[in-house]
Scaffold this motif. Sequence first.
Motif, mmCIF file in Angstrom:
data_model
loop_
_atom_site.group_PDB
_atom_site.id
_atom_site.type_symbol
_atom_site.label_atom_id
_atom_site.label_comp_id
_atom_site.label_asym_id
_atom_site.label_seq_id
_atom_site.Cartn_x
_atom_site.Cartn_y
_atom_site.Cartn_z
ATOM 1 N N GLY A 25 0.840 -1.191 0.000
ATOM 2 C CA GLY A 25 0.000 0.000 0.000
ATOM 3 C C GLY A 25 0.874 1.239 0.000
ATOM 4 N N THR A 26 0.235 2.374 0.158
ATOM 5 C CA THR A 26 0.952 3.643 0.254
ATOM 6 C C THR A 26 1.395 3.863 1.695
ATOM 7 N N ASP A 27 2.540 4.493 1.872
ATOM 8 C CA ASP A 27 3.055 4.835 3.205
ATOM 9 C C ASP A 27 3.368 3.621 4.062
ATOM 10 N N VAL A 28 3.871 2.573 3.440
ATOM 11 C CA VAL A 28 4.325 1.405 4.217
ATOM 12 C C VAL A 28 5.837 1.431 4.420
ATOM 13 N N GLY A 29 6.527 2.400 3.804
ATOM 14 C CA GLY A 29 7.956 2.546 4.043
ATOM 15 C C GLY A 29 8.854 2.156 2.893
ATOM 16 N N LYS A 30 8.323 2.064 1.671
ATOM 17 C CA LYS A 30 9.152 1.637 0.533
ATOM 18 C C LYS A 30 10.361 2.550 0.323
ATOM 19 N N GLY A 168 5.752 -5.097 3.371
ATOM 20 C CA GLY A 168 4.465 -5.365 4.002
ATOM 21 C C GLY A 168 3.939 -4.163 4.770
ATOM 22 N N ASP A 169 2.749 -4.331 5.291
ATOM 23 C CA ASP A 169 2.048 -3.265 6.009
ATOM 24 C C ASP A 169 2.058 -3.608 7.497
ATOM 25 N N GLY A 170 2.733 -2.783 8.298
ATOM 26 C CA GLY A 170 2.838 -3.044 9.723
ATOM 27 C C GLY A 170 1.686 -2.495 10.542
ATOM 28 N N GLY A 194 11.821 -11.745 -1.211
ATOM 29 C CA GLY A 194 11.851 -11.303 0.171
ATOM 30 C C GLY A 194 10.641 -10.479 0.549
ATOM 31 N N VAL A 195 10.343 -10.478 1.847
ATOM 32 C CA VAL A 195 9.248 -9.684 2.404
ATOM 33 C C VAL A 195 9.789 -8.922 3.607
ATOM 34 N N ILE A 196 9.598 -7.605 3.603
ATOM 35 C CA ILE A 196 10.044 -6.750 4.701
ATOM 36 C C ILE A 196 8.826 -6.080 5.327
ATOM 37 N N THR A 197 8.783 -6.043 6.650
ATOM 38 C CA THR A 197 7.722 -5.320 7.342
ATOM 39 C C THR A 197 8.334 -4.398 8.378
ATOM 40 N N VAL A 198 7.958 -3.133 8.324
ATOM 41 C CA VAL A 198 8.304 -2.187 9.375
ATOM 42 C C VAL A 198 7.094 -2.112 10.302
#
Length: 284
Positions: A25-30, A168-170, A194-198
Amino acid sequence: ELQCGRKQCNVKMRSRASLLMFGAGTDVGKSVLSAALTRAALSLSDVSCVRYIKPVQTGGPEVDADALRKALSPAQQKLVETHTLFAWDTPVSPHLAVALEGKGVDDEKLRGALEALLRTREEGKFCMDIVETAGGVLSPAPSGTPQADVYKKMDEALLWQMKVVLVGDGRLGGISNTLTCFESILRRGYDVAGVITVEDVNYIRCIRDAEGRESPALDHLGNGDAVRDAILSSIQNGEYSLPRVPSFMSLRPFPPAQVPLDDWFADTSGNVSTFLDALMKDEA
């Protein structure tokens, strides 16, 4: 069963590695994570340069590229190129920006510009390209086509060299968002490396003891762990057929907007470097 994988292409050697960054989504930290991965890439002994590529940008011509440059030291900036291919001033979805400002870009032109840039390389250097998409996995391209469909039709050899990373969306509700995006990518034949979540710090649950005293029991939602467990379970159960098990990384929340990111970059650098190293070692 969901399947994905790269077709084998006749590529003798890779003189450039590419990351294709999608978001849940938007504003997930990309953009911040693109900067973190850039910093990590520059610490690898065999990487001599990094190119940050933003195919589509709204809200100004160099918004994300400028933010990335600010996250780098002067010495690092000399080793990084930034390229924004198409930009609009209005901070809305690209297809709406086109409707408001004009300057339409069709899918073939967008793909062609990205492919032309990815094909350019400097002899004798091993460079990494970090391609950051706009918004979410299925957010509209300037034409209105879901962007995942646009990039999937890129030249096969170039696409084979790209390692897809899903951010990902935290936030609350982000587990479902992330897993839905993961499946959307797989259904289109992408290979998610890979999948990253903040994690998000905005949700703190308190518990009361027998005497009524409150204490925090949760400082973040743990979306990254939940997403990892769900994907690994689906792989084990045969619901996903993947050429590799993705790498997973969960990072602590970003500081408040007014606080510089220097400490966050420093605190997470080890995890980011380990994650990137795992992606680069995986040549399946």
